[in-house]
Design a protein around this motif. Structure first.
Motif, PDB file in Angstrom:
ATOM      1  N   ASP A 111       0.833  -1.211   0.000  1.00 32.44           N
ATOM      2  CA  ASP A 111       0.000   0.000   0.000  1.00 32.44           C
ATOM      3  C   ASP A 111       0.866   1.259   0.000  1.00 32.44           C
ATOM      4  O   ASP A 111       2.013   1.221   0.425  1.00 32.44           O
ATOM      5  CB  ASP A 111      -0.856  -0.015   1.282  1.00 32.44           C
ATOM      6  N   ASP A 112       0.304   2.353  -0.440  1.00 29.37           N
ATOM      7  CA  ASP A 112       0.976   3.660  -0.411  1.00 29.37           C
ATOM      8  C   ASP A 112       2.355   3.589  -1.055  1.00 29.37           C
ATOM      9  O   ASP A 112       3.307   4.239  -0.600  1.00 29.37           O
ATOM     10  CB  ASP A 112       1.132   4.169   1.040  1.00 29.37           C
TER      11      ASP A 112
ATOM     12  N   GLU B 282      -4.311   4.239  -6.492  1.00 30.42           N
ATOM     13  CA  GLU B 282      -5.349   4.630  -5.523  1.00 30.42           C
ATOM     14  C   GLU B 282      -5.587   6.136  -5.549  1.00 30.42           C
ATOM     15  O   GLU B 282      -4.729   6.908  -5.949  1.00 30.42           O
ATOM     16  CB  GLU B 282      -5.002   4.149  -4.106  1.00 30.42           C
TER      17      GLU B 282
HETATM   18 MG    MG Z   1      -3.126   3.479   0.399  1.00 32.03          MG
END
Ligand code: MG
Ligand code: C2E
Ligand code: MG
Ligand code: MG
Length: 280
Positions: free
Chosen positions: A180-181, A234
């Protein structure tokens, strides 16, 4: 600030600090009661195949309906829950609910949807983390291939060896792993090469740059795919961003432009709409 007042005003400073601590203590105790009182709720945000705009999964995002604080977003309580260990029982609850949601979808539609669950590094650091995940998966009857855990890049720098073993064991059991990220932390490509991940999730910060001339999403997509990973962007908020991600061949997209996080029943409606039939 104190200097500007002419003389240092320790009283004001102390009071503020005390208030802050008291506020934290109050929040922490409310959090504990919240789990017992069923005040937590998972929202689900759709993830789409970029080209076809078909929903291919949902990310579970935690919400807190608090009688004292109102509708509370995770940004306000996750780090506190990590600090005081409450993230462990809370994280177990999240994982179980998300698996049950996926099972509910399975009963209603024939579709290979993934369910993504955010996992804090504090959860991963538990010695029995892998057993716990597999136990919950088993208990709910979910096929582990449909579960994806989202971890941030902090796994790359904290206790890398132990974490690596755990991630590998999850992978061996079919559970997917998403980073993520991605791009926001200390991404080292050589660490990434050795991590058993399936998916890279490009951080919103880079998606925001699309169209501004400083965009590197195409490079991230390229690197990820070269490493045999799927890439998802995202925080997609505009058509310009979406079109650009189609052109750069980004596998999947997620963001307000395509679909916001919604309660469970609304998420099911989204799927039903996509399939064009109403389940009994
Ligand atoms: Mg994220
Ligand atoms: P994340 O996993 O990176 O999730 C993405 C965040 O961006 C979510 O915020 C989502 O609602 C929001 N988002 C999605 N699309 C857009 C968009 O187009 N524009 C904008 N501005 N925002 C968008 P949310 O739900 O407030 O969650 C924040 C963070 O809290 C998450 O970041 C995740 O790190 C953490 N979190 C949420 N639920 C859980 C959980 O169950 N467990 C743990 N450990 N962490 C969680
Ligand atoms: Mg996430
Ligand atoms: Mg984020």
């Amino acid at each position: 600030y104190a200097k500007k007042m002419g003389k240092p005003n320790y009283k004001i400073y102390t009071k503020t600090l005390n208030d802050e601590i008291m506020e934290k203590v109050r929040l922490a105790s409310s959090l504990r009661k919240a789990l017992e009182n069923n005040e937590f709720q998972l929202y689900y945000q759709p993830q789409y195949i970029t080209r076809t705009r078909e929903i291919c999964g949902f990310e579970a995002l935690l919400r807190w309906n608090s009688p004292e604080y109102g509708f509370v977003m995770p940004g306000r309580f996750i780090s506190l829950a990590e600090e005081n260990g409450f993230i462990i029982p809370l994280g177990d609850w999240v994982l179980k609910q998300a698996c049950l949601f996926k099972m509910r979808l399975k009963n209603e539609v024939i579709n290979c949807l993934n369910i993504s669950v955010n996992i804090s590094i504090v959860q991963l650091m538990q010695e029995d983390f892998v057993e716990k995940v597999l136990c919950i998966v088993n208990e709910t009857g979910l096929d582990p291939e449909f579960l994806e855990i989202e971890l941030t890049e902090s796994v790359l720098i904290q206790s890398i060896d132990e974490n690596l073993i755990k991630l590998k064991r999850l992978r061996e059991n079919g559970v997917k792993i998403s980073l993520d990220d991605f791009g926001k932390g200390f991404s080292s490509l050589s660490y990434l090469k050795n991590l058993p991940v399936n998916t890279l999730k490009i951080d919103k910060e880079f998606v925001d740059d699309i169209g501004l001339g400083t965009d590197i999403t195409d490079s991230i997509v390229h690197i990820g795919q070269k490493m045999g990973l799927k890439v998802i962007a995202e925080g997609v908020e505009t058509d310009v961003q979406y079109q650009h991600l189609i052109n750069t061949n980004c596998d999947m997209v997620q963001g307000y432009y395509l679909g916001r996080p919604v309660p469970e029943d609304d998420a099911i409606k989204m799927i039903v709409q996509q399939l064009g039939y109403i389940p009994k």
